[in-house]
Design an enzyme around this catalytic site. Structure first.
Site, PDB file in Angstrom:
ATOM      1  CB  SER A 205      -0.941  -0.036   1.201  1.00  0.00           C
ATOM      2  OG  SER A 205      -1.922   0.966   1.126  1.00  0.00           O
ATOM      3  CG  ASP A 440      -5.918  -3.526  -3.275  1.00  0.00           C
ATOM      4  OD1 ASP A 440      -6.680  -2.597  -2.951  1.00  0.00           O
ATOM      5  OD2 ASP A 440      -4.735  -3.594  -2.905  1.00  0.00           O
ATOM      6  CG  HIS A 479      -5.294  -2.673   0.631  1.00  0.00           C
ATOM      7  ND1 HIS A 479      -4.619  -2.314  -0.507  1.00  0.00           N
ATOM      8  CD2 HIS A 479      -4.816  -1.878   1.631  1.00  0.00           C
ATOM      9  CE1 HIS A 479      -3.772  -1.346  -0.218  1.00  0.00           C
ATOM     10  NE2 HIS A 479      -3.864  -1.071   1.072  1.00  0.00           N
TER      11      HIS A 479
END
Length: 552
Positions: A205, A440, A479
């Protein structure tokens, strides 16, 4: 335990050159290297640093601590924990700032340095006894002998208000990370009398963005970089998509007594499970096995319009507004002229994973939404991504024609999507390993593949680019982790093997956790794009050995 604090000046020219030297450089042994581990740890509080730094240290004896400070698990070896604050200052509004970091230095060092990337708005230092957020299958790198460092990226606190300070925005974008990397190298040299022979970065991320930032701005610092779900266009694209998706989902949501949408109820868990089942029915078997996982992602064709109720909404169909919301999610945001503002989302059964709901819909039973799109992305948007900041901004007023322009200045500082060459990183022999979940909900796997395709085009095509960069898609993964996915894998060891022995990762063993709600303990190979995992026609269906990585 030693706890000493010292504010120190700049490195001497000779020491600075040594700290920034190429990985593998050796220097003469220091007196601290021959002292006891506890004494050597205490001495680090007096180390001369590349920038003004406040340092404190404590030595942890072998067998007295476990990874994550959990009550069970393998005890860690002896190690020195160094906490530091680089360039402390008073910023806008009288708020104190510094680049905080933690560096764990094992007594029995394997010669490697690992930088753990952050995420979200940062503002906290990650536990250096653990692995990175994109390599949950990696045993504690500290326990393996890595020196491990993490930073808060220049501010304390996980909300976006830090970004009202202009310098803090620059620190968050890149400068705090550069200072932390140099500090970790200098402290490793002071402790061991030599620099790391290899340095690695791993994050997901925002941490993935940080890895790409290092490859672009400071290509000399890391030999191998794991960039999971990299937030390449977070400040100019993915956040726009978060606003778009939220407004489309709210349009499909029921209203409270005051007429406000209850975001979490736009789709029930049963609705999402139904969508996942229909995606599987359309796409799952293309990889040779109907097993609840869509491995052959390029062959997936699905349209939720086929699920629209012919009459009243039931548990076996979707309402017209729900269909429209999903189509908008998959199509991606546009302005009023139809120009794309960010990539759309691929279809994947991970839409039924709790991580998908956490980001998109949340669970709040009221009109006060708790989806991460709202409480995290809106916070970053109004404080950091808009220039100038707009702390009172209401996301429901987002203008898809005008507001993206307010995000462009910071994008030039923060985002990483425009450099599709990575020339210097490749030239010095760096290796880059991308990992991205197919489900995601914040950073699209389609964006990842678009970037990788552009990178390949600059380096002779998909076959040629595999020499220094590879992309691994994880079917079903939300994610960074979670979902109906084999999301436990050792990307760090794969990178070490690639960098140090030349063994490029042709497949990475991935497993589902024992408590995975869909298929506990299942294993699959992760394959370098464009290859995908295909069932060979025989062998246990839950065993990775029964699958080959093949081209479409």
């Amino acid at each position: 335990m030693a706890h000493l604090t010292a504010r120190l000046g700049l490195l001497s020219a000779a020491a600075l050159l040594a700290a920034c030297a190429a990985p593998g450089t050796t220097v003469p042994s220091s007196p601290a290297a021959s002292a006891s581990a506890a004494e050597a740890c205490a001495a680090l509080a007096r180390a001369v640093m590349p920038a003004p730094t406040e340092l404190s240290t404590r030595h942890v004896a072998a067998g007295t601590r476990r990874a994550g400070d959990k009550p069970t698990g393998q005890p860690l070896g002896g190690h020195c924990v160094v906490k530091g604050r680089i360039d402390p200052r008073i910023g806008v509004g009288g708020r104190p700032f510094a680049t905080g970091f933690e560096l764990s230095l094992p007594d029995d060092w394997n010669g490697r340095l690992l930088y753990l990337g952050g995420g979200g708005n940062d503002g906290r230092v990650r536990d250096t006894t653990l692995s990175s957020s994109i390599s949950g299958g990696t045993p504690s790198p500290l326990a393996q002998g890595f020196a491990v460092v993490s930073t808060d990226a220049g501010h304390d606190g996980v909300d976006g208000s830090f970004a009202l300070d202009p310098r803090a925005r620059v620190d968050h974008a890149f400068d705090a990370h550069h200072k932390t990397a140099l500090a970790a190298r200098a402290l490793a040299q002071a402790r061991y009398g030599r620099l790391p022979h290899h340095s690695y970065f791993s994050g997901c991320s925002g941490g993935g963005r940080q890895g790409m930032m290092f490859a672009q701005r400071y290509p000399e610092l890391f030999d191998g970089i794991n960039a999971g779900a990299p937030a390449m266009r977070v400040s100019s694209g993915a956040t726009v998509a978060a606003m778009w998706n939220t407004l489309k989902f709210e349009a499909a949501a029921p209203r409270d007594a005051a007429g406000a949408p209850i975001l979490s109820r736009a789709f029930s868990d049963g609705d999402l499970k139904l969508v996942a089942a229909r995606i599987n029915a359309a796409c799952d078997a293309a990889d040779g096995l109907a097993d609840g996982m869509v491995q052959h992602t390029a062959a997936c064709r699905f349209d939720p319009a086929a699920m629209q109720c012919s009459g009243e909404k039931t548990d076996n169909c979707l309402s017209a507004p729900q269909v429209q919301a999903l189509q908008a999610f998959a199509g991606g945001p546009t302005d009023s002229a139809g120009r794309a503002l960010y990539a759309g989302q691929p279809w994947d059964p991970g839409i039924a994973g709790p991580g998908w709901r956490q980001w998109t819909l949340g669970k709040s039973a009221t009109a006060k939404a708790d989806a991460r799109y709202v409480f995290l992305m809106v916070d970053a948007l109004k404080h950091e991504f808009f220039t100038p900041p707009d702390p009172g901004f209401d996301y429901r007023r987002f203008d898809f024609d005008r507001d993206p322009a307010r995000m462009q200045w910071f994008s030039a500082l923060y985002d990483t999507y425009e450099d599709t060459r990575l020339t210097a990183f490749k030239a010095r022999g760096g290796r880059l390993l991308f990992v991205h979940g197919m489900s995601d909900p914040i950073f699209s796997a389609t964006e990842m593949l678009d970037y990788f395709g552009a990178l390949a085009a600059h380096h002779g095509g998909l076959d040629a680019v595999q020499g220094f960069a590879r992309t691994f898609l994880v079917p079903g993964m939300n994610h960074c982790s979670g979902g109906p996915a084999t999301d436990q894998f050792d990307a760090i060891q794969a990178m070490v093997d690639w960098v140090e022995t030349g063994q490029a990762p042709d497949r990475i063993l991935a497993k589902a956790a024992p408590n995975n709600a869909w298929f506990p303990n299942r294993s699959r190979p992760l394959c370098p794009f464009p290859r995908y995992a295909r069932y060979g026609g025989q062998g246990p269906v839950d065993d990775a050995a029964s699958f080959q990585c093949v081209l479409p």
